[in-house]
Write a protein that holds these residues in place. Structure first.
Motif, PDB file in Angstrom:
ATOM      1  N   THR A 161       0.836  -1.197   0.000  1.00  6.35           N
ATOM      2  CA  THR A 161       0.000   0.000   0.000  1.00  6.35           C
ATOM      3  C   THR A 161       0.870   1.247   0.000  1.00  6.35           C
ATOM      4  O   THR A 161       1.899   1.271   0.669  1.00  6.35           O
ATOM      5  CB  THR A 161      -0.879   0.013   1.270  1.00  6.35           C
ATOM      6  N   ILE A 162       0.455   2.260  -0.754  1.00  7.99           N
ATOM      7  CA  ILE A 162       1.090   3.571  -0.671  1.00  7.99           C
ATOM      8  C   ILE A 162       0.071   4.490   0.011  1.00  7.99           C
ATOM      9  O   ILE A 162      -0.919   4.887  -0.600  1.00  7.99           O
ATOM     10  CB  ILE A 162       1.470   4.117  -2.053  1.00  7.99           C
ATOM     11  N   PRO A 163       0.286   4.788   1.297  1.00  7.90           N
ATOM     12  CA  PRO A 163      -0.679   5.633   2.014  1.00  7.90           C
ATOM     13  C   PRO A 163      -0.590   7.088   1.548  1.00  7.90           C
ATOM     14  O   PRO A 163       0.461   7.523   1.068  1.00  7.90           O
ATOM     15  CB  PRO A 163      -0.235   5.500   3.473  1.00  7.90           C
ATOM     16  N   PHE A 164      -1.700   7.818   1.685  1.00  6.85           N
ATOM     17  CA  PHE A 164      -1.704   9.223   1.277  1.00  6.85           C
ATOM     18  C   PHE A 164      -2.766  10.007   2.023  1.00  6.85           C
ATOM     19  O   PHE A 164      -3.700   9.444   2.595  1.00  6.85           O
ATOM     20  CB  PHE A 164      -1.894   9.357  -0.239  1.00  6.85           C
ATOM     21  N   PHE A 165      -2.593  11.337   2.000  1.00  7.81           N
ATOM     22  CA  PHE A 165      -3.583  12.300   2.474  1.00  7.81           C
ATOM     23  C   PHE A 165      -4.295  12.859   1.260  1.00  7.81           C
ATOM     24  O   PHE A 165      -3.714  12.947   0.173  1.00  7.81           O
ATOM     25  CB  PHE A 165      -2.923  13.506   3.162  1.00  7.81           C
ATOM     26  N   LEU A 166      -5.529  13.318   1.448  1.00 11.06           N
ATOM     27  CA  LEU A 166      -6.259  14.076   0.439  1.00 11.06           C
ATOM     28  C   LEU A 166      -6.603  15.431   1.040  1.00 11.06           C
ATOM     29  O   LEU A 166      -7.081  15.504   2.176  1.00 11.06           O
ATOM     30  CB  LEU A 166      -7.536  13.353   0.017  1.00 11.06           C
ATOM     31  N   SER A 167      -6.356  16.494   0.295  1.00  9.49           N
ATOM     32  CA  SER A 167      -6.662  17.842   0.769  1.00  9.49           C
ATOM     33  C   SER A 167      -7.891  18.386   0.069  1.00  9.49           C
ATOM     34  O   SER A 167      -8.081  18.177  -1.128  1.00  9.49           O
ATOM     35  CB  SER A 167      -5.482  18.782   0.509  1.00  9.49           C
ATOM     36  N   THR A 168      -8.701  19.086   0.843  1.00  9.73           N
ATOM     37  CA  THR A 168      -9.861  19.800   0.317  1.00  9.73           C
ATOM     38  C   THR A 168      -9.628  21.288   0.585  1.00  9.73           C
ATOM     39  O   THR A 168      -8.607  21.664   1.170  1.00  9.73           O
ATOM     40  CB  THR A 168     -11.166  19.354   1.016  1.00  9.73           C
TER      41      THR A 168
END
Length: 152
Positions: free
Chosen positions: A47-54
Motif C-alpha cells: 500500500t502507498i498511504p496518502f492524504f487528500l486535501s480539500t
C-alpha cells in the motif's frame, strides 16, 4: 476561464491518482519467474498511504473496523487512505480507510502520535471535485512494529 483552470487541476489530480495506483499495483502484483512475489516482501508493504486535501484542509473520514479475534467493531476517524480504484467516467475514486495507531497500538486522531497505519476493509467513494491535492506518505507507516518496552 475559471472552469478551464478547474478542469486542468482535476485532470492533473486524476493523473496523479492513476500514477499512484499504478505504482501500488506494481508493488502488489509484480512477480518474477524464480522469486515470485518478492518485491512486496522486500518492501514490506502493498500500500502507498496518502492524504487528500480539500479547500477546508485534510480530508477526514469515519469508518468502522471489525476485529475478527475479539468480534468487536471500532469506530475511528482518519486522514489516511489507500487507493482501491479510480472511476474516471464518474469522476470518483474509491479509497479504503487506514486506521492510525499510536505507540500503544490504540487509535489516535493526532497526526503527531501516529506510529503505524492499519489496513481496514472500510471503503468510501470520493468525488474528484471535492479534492484539491494528494500527498503520498512514507511506507514506513505500514511496516513499523509497535514495541512497548518495559520502563526498567
Amino acid at each position: 476561464m475559471d472552469t478551464t483552470r478547474n478542469d486542468s487541476s482535476k485532470d492533473c489530480l486524476i493523473e496523479a491518482l492513476l500514477e499512484l495506483k499504478a505504482l501500488q499495483d506494481f508493488i502488489s502484483n509484480s512477480s518474477t519467474k524464480y522469486f515470485g512475489k518478492l518485491l512486496p516482501k522486500l518492501i514490506g508493504a502493498d500500500t502507498i498511504p496518502f492524504f487528500l486535501s480539500t479547500k477546508e484542509g485534510l480530508l477526514t473520514l469515519t469508518g468502522d473496523d471489525f476485529n475478527k479475534k475479539t468480534g468487536k467493531s471500532t469506530c475511528f476517524s482518519t486522514k489516511y487512505f489507500r487507493i482501491e480504484s479510480i472511476l474516471k467516467e464518474s469522476g470518483c475514486v474509491i479509497v479504503s480507510l487506514l486506521m492510525p495507531l499510536d505507540i500503544h497500538g490504540e487509535h489516535t486522531k493526532n497526526i503527531c502520535d501516529c506510529i503505524q497505519l492499519k489496513k481496514t476493509s472500510t471503503c468510501v467513494t470520493i468525488d474528484f471535485s471535492c479534492i484539491c491535492a494528494i500527498q503520498p506518505l512514507e511506507l514506513e507507516l505500514l511496516k513499523r512494529k509497535i514495541i512497548v518496552e518495559p520502563k526498567w
